[in-house]
Design a protein around this motif. Structure first.
Motif, PDB file in Angstrom:
ATOM      1  N   VAL A   1       3.954   3.728   6.961  1.00  0.00           N
ATOM      2  CA  VAL A   1       2.941   2.915   6.907  1.00  0.00           C
ATOM      3  C   VAL A   1       2.524   3.125   8.557  1.00  0.00           C
ATOM      4  O   VAL A   1       4.081   2.473   9.653  1.00  0.00           O
ATOM      5  CB  VAL A   1       3.224   1.740   6.808  1.00  0.00           C
ATOM      6  CG1 VAL A   1       1.787   0.418   7.677  1.00  0.00           C
ATOM      7  CG2 VAL A   1       3.021   0.853   5.225  1.00  0.00           C
TER       8      VAL A   1
ATOM      9  N   LEU B   1       5.303   4.915  -1.093  1.00  0.00           N
ATOM     10  CA  LEU B   1       5.692   3.433  -0.137  1.00  0.00           C
ATOM     11  C   LEU B   1       7.032   3.114  -1.323  1.00  0.00           C
ATOM     12  O   LEU B   1       8.151   2.681  -1.577  1.00  0.00           O
ATOM     13  CB  LEU B   1       4.799   2.144  -0.465  1.00  0.00           C
ATOM     14  CG  LEU B   1       5.718   1.004   0.312  1.00  0.00           C
ATOM     15  CD1 LEU B   1       6.209   1.321   1.788  1.00  0.00           C
ATOM     16  CD2 LEU B   1       4.615   0.388   1.000  1.00  0.00           C
TER      17      LEU B   1
ATOM     18  N   VAL C   1       4.468  -5.104   5.058  1.00  0.00           N
ATOM     19  CA  VAL C   1       4.189  -4.653   4.390  1.00  0.00           C
ATOM     20  C   VAL C   1       4.828  -5.869   3.389  1.00  0.00           C
ATOM     21  O   VAL C   1       3.990  -6.180   2.259  1.00  0.00           O
ATOM     22  CB  VAL C   1       4.752  -3.379   4.200  1.00  0.00           C
ATOM     23  CG1 VAL C   1       5.816  -3.207   2.633  1.00  0.00           C
ATOM     24  CG2 VAL C   1       4.643  -2.392   4.848  1.00  0.00           C
TER      25      VAL C   1
ATOM     26  N   MET D   1      -4.500   5.294  -1.333  1.00  0.00           N
ATOM     27  CA  MET D   1      -3.970   5.582  -2.749  1.00  0.00           C
ATOM     28  C   MET D   1      -2.609   6.589  -2.468  1.00  0.00           C
ATOM     29  O   MET D   1      -1.292   5.595  -2.671  1.00  0.00           O
ATOM     30  CB  MET D   1      -5.577   6.373  -3.426  1.00  0.00           C
ATOM     31  CG  MET D   1      -4.676   6.497  -4.194  1.00  0.00           C
ATOM     32  SD  MET D   1      -4.440   4.961  -5.640  1.00  0.00           S
ATOM     33  CE  MET D   1      -3.312   5.513  -7.075  1.00  0.00           C
TER      34      MET D   1
ATOM     35  N   GLN E   1      -0.671   6.657  -0.253  1.00  0.00           N
ATOM     36  CA  GLN E   1       0.124   5.525   0.730  1.00  0.00           C
ATOM     37  C   GLN E   1       1.396   4.916  -0.189  1.00  0.00           C
ATOM     38  O   GLN E   1       2.111   4.452   0.472  1.00  0.00           O
ATOM     39  CB  GLN E   1      -0.543   4.762   1.853  1.00  0.00           C
ATOM     40  CG  GLN E   1       0.767   4.045   3.146  1.00  0.00           C
ATOM     41  CD  GLN E   1       0.269   3.339   4.074  1.00  0.00           C
ATOM     42  OE1 GLN E   1      -0.647   2.016   3.651  1.00  0.00           O
ATOM     43  NE2 GLN E   1      -0.348   3.926   4.946  1.00  0.00           N
ATOM     44  N   LYS E   2       0.119   3.968  -1.187  1.00  0.00           N
ATOM     45  CA  LYS E   2       1.148   2.851  -2.162  1.00  0.00           C
ATOM     46  C   LYS E   2       1.316   3.617  -2.703  1.00  0.00           C
ATOM     47  O   LYS E   2       2.349   2.863  -3.179  1.00  0.00           O
ATOM     48  CB  LYS E   2      -1.114   2.337  -2.043  1.00  0.00           C
ATOM     49  CG  LYS E   2      -1.659   1.211  -1.863  1.00  0.00           C
ATOM     50  CD  LYS E   2      -2.927   0.691  -2.167  1.00  0.00           C
ATOM     51  CE  LYS E   2      -3.443  -0.288  -1.677  1.00  0.00           C
ATOM     52  NZ  LYS E   2      -4.528  -1.143  -2.011  1.00  0.00           N
ATOM     53  N   LEU E   3       1.180   4.635  -3.412  1.00  0.00           N
ATOM     54  CA  LEU E   3       2.310   5.384  -4.360  1.00  0.00           C
ATOM     55  C   LEU E   3       3.415   6.217  -3.847  1.00  0.00           C
ATOM     56  O   LEU E   3       4.710   5.429  -3.624  1.00  0.00           O
ATOM     57  CB  LEU E   3       1.447   7.029  -4.657  1.00  0.00           C
ATOM     58  CG  LEU E   3       2.098   7.241  -5.425  1.00  0.00           C
ATOM     59  CD1 LEU E   3       2.196   6.881  -7.026  1.00  0.00           C
ATOM     60  CD2 LEU E   3       1.245   8.884  -6.255  1.00  0.00           C
TER      61      LEU E   3
ATOM     62  N   ALA F   1       8.707   2.454   4.731  1.00  0.00           N
ATOM     63  CA  ALA F   1       7.184   1.293   5.465  1.00  0.00           C
ATOM     64  C   ALA F   1       7.172   1.527   6.137  1.00  0.00           C
ATOM     65  O   ALA F   1       6.250   2.434   7.394  1.00  0.00           O
ATOM     66  CB  ALA F   1       7.306   0.366   5.155  1.00  0.00           C
TER      67      ALA F   1
ATOM     68  N   LEU G   1       1.635  -7.866   0.592  1.00  0.00           N
ATOM     69  CA  LEU G   1       1.931  -8.157  -0.675  1.00  0.00           C
ATOM     70  C   LEU G   1       1.477  -9.635  -1.264  1.00  0.00           C
ATOM     71  O   LEU G   1       1.107 -10.223  -0.494  1.00  0.00           O
ATOM     72  CB  LEU G   1       3.627  -8.016  -1.164  1.00  0.00           C
ATOM     73  CG  LEU G   1       4.104  -7.107  -0.531  1.00  0.00           C
ATOM     74  CD1 LEU G   1       5.959  -7.290  -0.963  1.00  0.00           C
ATOM     75  CD2 LEU G   1       4.293  -6.222  -1.420  1.00  0.00           C
TER      76      LEU G   1
END
Length: 515
Positions: free
Chosen positions: A204, A7, A117, A1, A3-5, A200, A121
Motif C-alpha cells: 500500500v 496484502l 489498512v 484488485m 493490491q487486495k490480493l 502493507a 477494514l
C-alpha cells in the motif's frame, strides 16, 4: 484488485517464512515477492520504469537477498533491508535521487500504510447495525492503541518494576488465550499482525511529497547568488552594492587563503613525519603498544580528514566559486590540501595494515579498510566540487551511492571465515580463541582443520567479561568440541529450510564428514 490480493498473500507468506526462523533463504523469497509485487502494481507507462535508481535497487534487493540465502550474515540482512526500503522510496517518488531521502520517504509511507489498512477494514455487508457500530469504534481504537504501545515500551525500558508487572500481565493474558484458543498463541498473533503491517508498508503506497519537493530545490552545480534586500530596507546605489559584495568576497577569500595556507604547512609537517616513519621499513620496537598506536591514531586522523572535507565544502559553498581575482589560487590551495589529506588517509591505511600484519584481522580493521575506500572516493568528489563548482547536493548524492555500493560489497563477503583463516597462522604467537568461537557456525570447519595449531600456540586467550584470560590448549580444545556439538545439535533440531543458509548446509557436511 491486485493490491487486495497481494496484502493477505504477503502476510501469510511472511508468517510462514519468518515465524520462529532465523534469516536465510526466507529473506530471499520474501524479497522476490516484494520486488514482483512492485512490478505488478506499477502501471505500464510510469516514471518509475524509467528511473535508473529504481532498477539499481531492484538489482541490489535481489543481490542482497541472495547473500542472505548464502551467508545469512547481519550485514547482508542490513543490505537487504536497506535495498528494499530504497526500492519502495523510489517507487513512491521516482524523481528522487538522494538515497537518504528515498529511505526516509519509504519509512514515512510505511508508517502511514499500516494504520490505513487496519482502519480501512470493513465489517461484512450483511452484518447488523450494532456490529457495524462496534467495528467502527474498534477501528478508531487502532491509533490510541499504537500510542499506548509506544509509551508502554518506553516505561518498560525505564522502570524495572513496571517491566516485571507487565510480564506477569502478558503471561496471564497468554494463558487465557491458550485456554480460549489452544492452537493460537499471543506471540503468534502479534507476529502475524507484524506481517500484515510489513506487507502493507510494501504494497500500500502512501504518497510522501515532502522530501521530493525539498530535493527539487537543489541542483548539481552552484549558481551565482545575488544579495537579497528586503523591500522595506533602504536600498543603496548599485555601485555601492557591488563594492560591498566585492569587499565581502575579498574578506572571505583572505580567510580561506589563510586557512588553506596554514593548514597545508601544518599538514605537510605531519605527512613528512608519517612518510618517514610509517611508509618505509616500519618495524614496531619491543614493548611498543601497537593497539593503542592504531586505535588512537586512526580515529584522530579520520576525524581530521572529515573536518578538512567539511572546511572545503564551507568555503566553496557560494559566490567564492566565482571570485575571479583569487579563484585560481584558492582552487590550487584547496587541491593541495585535498591531496595531502589523501596522503594522510594512506598513512591511516598503513597503520591499519601494520595492526593486521602483527595482530591479526578483526571486524573493525575490515571496517576501516572500507571506510578509507569511501574517504578516497569522497576526496575525489571534493575535487569535483572545487574544479566543477559541484554543489553539496551533488556530493551527497554521489557519496551515498558509494556507501550503498560498499554495503553490498560487505554483504557479499564471507568475512568470518576469512578472518579465522588469516588469524590461524603459525606466525602469530597469540590467538583470541574466544573471539573465533563467538563467530557464526560456518567458521567451525576452519577451526577444526587448524585445531592442531592450538596445541603449539604460546598464548590462547578468551574474553570472560572482566578482561582477557589465558587458556590452556586442552581447555581451548574442549571449548571447540563443545561449540561443534552444540552447533550440530541446533542445526539438526531445526530442519526447516527457511533459516538454513547454503554456508550452514556446507558446514554441516564438513563437520559430519559427508561428501
Amino acid at each position: 484488485m491486485a493490491q487486495k490480493l497481494l496484502l493477505p498473500l504477503g502476510a501469510l507468506l511472511f508468517d510462514w517464512l519468518f515465524w520462529l526462523e532465523k534469516g536465510g533463504p526466507n529473506m530471499l523469497v520474501f524479497t522476490v515477492f516484494l520486488v514482483a509485487a512492485q512490478l505488478v502494481l506499477l502501471p505500464r507507462v510510469a516514471a518509475v520504469r524509467r528511473s535508473g535508481y529504481f532498477w539499481l535497487m531492484v538489482g541490489g534487493s535481489l543481490f542482497s537477498g541472495a547473500m542472505m540465502a548464502v551467508y545469512g550474515s547481519a550485514v547482508a540482512a542490513l543490505a537487504c533491508l536497506a535495498s528494499v526500503l530504497l526500492l519502495l522510496g523510489y517507487v513512491n517518488q521516482p524523481h528522487l535521487k538522494l538515497l537518504p531521502y528515498a529511505l526516509l520517504t519509504a519509512l514515512g509511507s510505511a508508517a502511514q500504510a499500516g494504520p490505513r489498512v487496519l482502519l480501512g477494514l470493513r465489517a461484512p455487508r450483511n452484518a447488523s447495525g450494532r456490529v457495524r457500530r462496534g467495528w467502527f469504534y474498534a477501528r478508531m481504537l487502532v491509533v490510541p492503541l499504537v500510542v499506548l504501545g509506544a509509551f508502554h515500551i518506553l516505561f518498560v525500558l525505564a522502570n524495572p518494576r513496571y517491566e516485571a508487572l507487565s510480564r506477569r500481565v502478558v503471561a496471564a493474558v497468554a494463558d487465557f488465550l491458550l485456554w480460549l484458543l489452544p492452537e493460537v498463541s499471543l506471540a503468534h498473533l502479534v507476529f502475524f499482525t507484524l506481517g500484515v503491517l510489513v506487507t502493507a508498508g510494501a504494497v500500500v503506497m502512501v504518497p510522501v511529497y515532502l522530501l521530493a519537493d525539498h530535493e527539487s530545490r537543489f541542483g548539481e552545480f552552484i549558481r551565482r547568488q545575488r544579495d537579497r534586500v528586503a523591500s522595506f530596507a533602504v536600498r543603496r546605489p548599485n555601485f555601492q552594492h557591488r563594492t560591498t559584495r566585492a569587499l565581502d568576497l575579498r574578506k572571505e577569500f583572505v580567510a580561506a587563503a589563510a586557512v588553506f595556507g596554514l593548514v597545508n604547512a601544518l599538514l605537510l609537517v605531519v605527512n613528512a613525519i608519517d612518510v618517514n616513519w610509517l611508509w618505509f621499513g616500519f618495524v614496531p620496537k619491543p614493548g611498543f603498544d601497537l593497539t593503542q598506536f592504531v586505535h588512537e591514531g586512526t580515529y584522530v586522523l579520520i576525524f581530521s580528514i572529515l573536518l578538512a572535507m567539511g572546511i572545503v565544502l564551507w568555503f566553496f559553498r557560494r559566490n567564492l566559486n566565482f571570485y575571479q581575482p583569487g579563484l585560481p589560487w584558492l582552487r590550487w590551495g584547496a587541491t593541495v590540501w585535498v591531496l595531502q589529506n589523501a596522503v594522510l588517509a594512506i598513512s591511516v591505511g598503513l597503520r591499519n595494515y601494520y595492526y593486521i600484519l602483527h595482530c591479526g584481522l578483526a571486524y573493525k580493521r575490515i571496517g576501516v579498510c572500507f571506510f578509507l575506500l569511501l574517504v578516497f572516493f569522497g576526496l575525489g568528489t571534493v575535487l569535483l566540487k572545487i574544479w566543477q563548482r559541484r554543489s553539496a547536493y551533488s556530493l551527497i548524492r554521489l557519496n551515498s551511492l558509494a556507501a550503498y555500493a560498499a554495503l553490498l560489497l560487505l554483504a557479499a563477503g564471507n568475512w568470518e571465515v576469512w578472518i579465522a583463516s588469516y588469524n590461524l597462522q603459525p606466525r602469530f604467537r597469540s590467538i583470541d580463541i574466544g573471539f573465533l568461537l563467538d563467530m557464526p557456525g560456518r567458521v567451525l570447519p576452519t577451526l577444526v582443520s587448524h585445531r592442531e595449531l592450538l596445541n603449539h600456540t604460546p598464548q590462547l586467550t578468551a574474553d570472560t567479561g572482566n578482561g582477557a584470560v589465558l587458556l590452556p590448549a586442552a581447555d581451548a580444545q574442549r571449548r571447540l568440541d563443545a561449540a561443534v556439538a552444540l552447533w550440530k545439535h541446533r542445526y539438526e533440531a531445526h530442519p526447516d529450510w527457511q533459516g538454513r543458509t547454503l554456508s550452514n548446509w556446507q558446514t554441516y557436511k564438513q563437520l559430519t564428514g559427508i561428501q
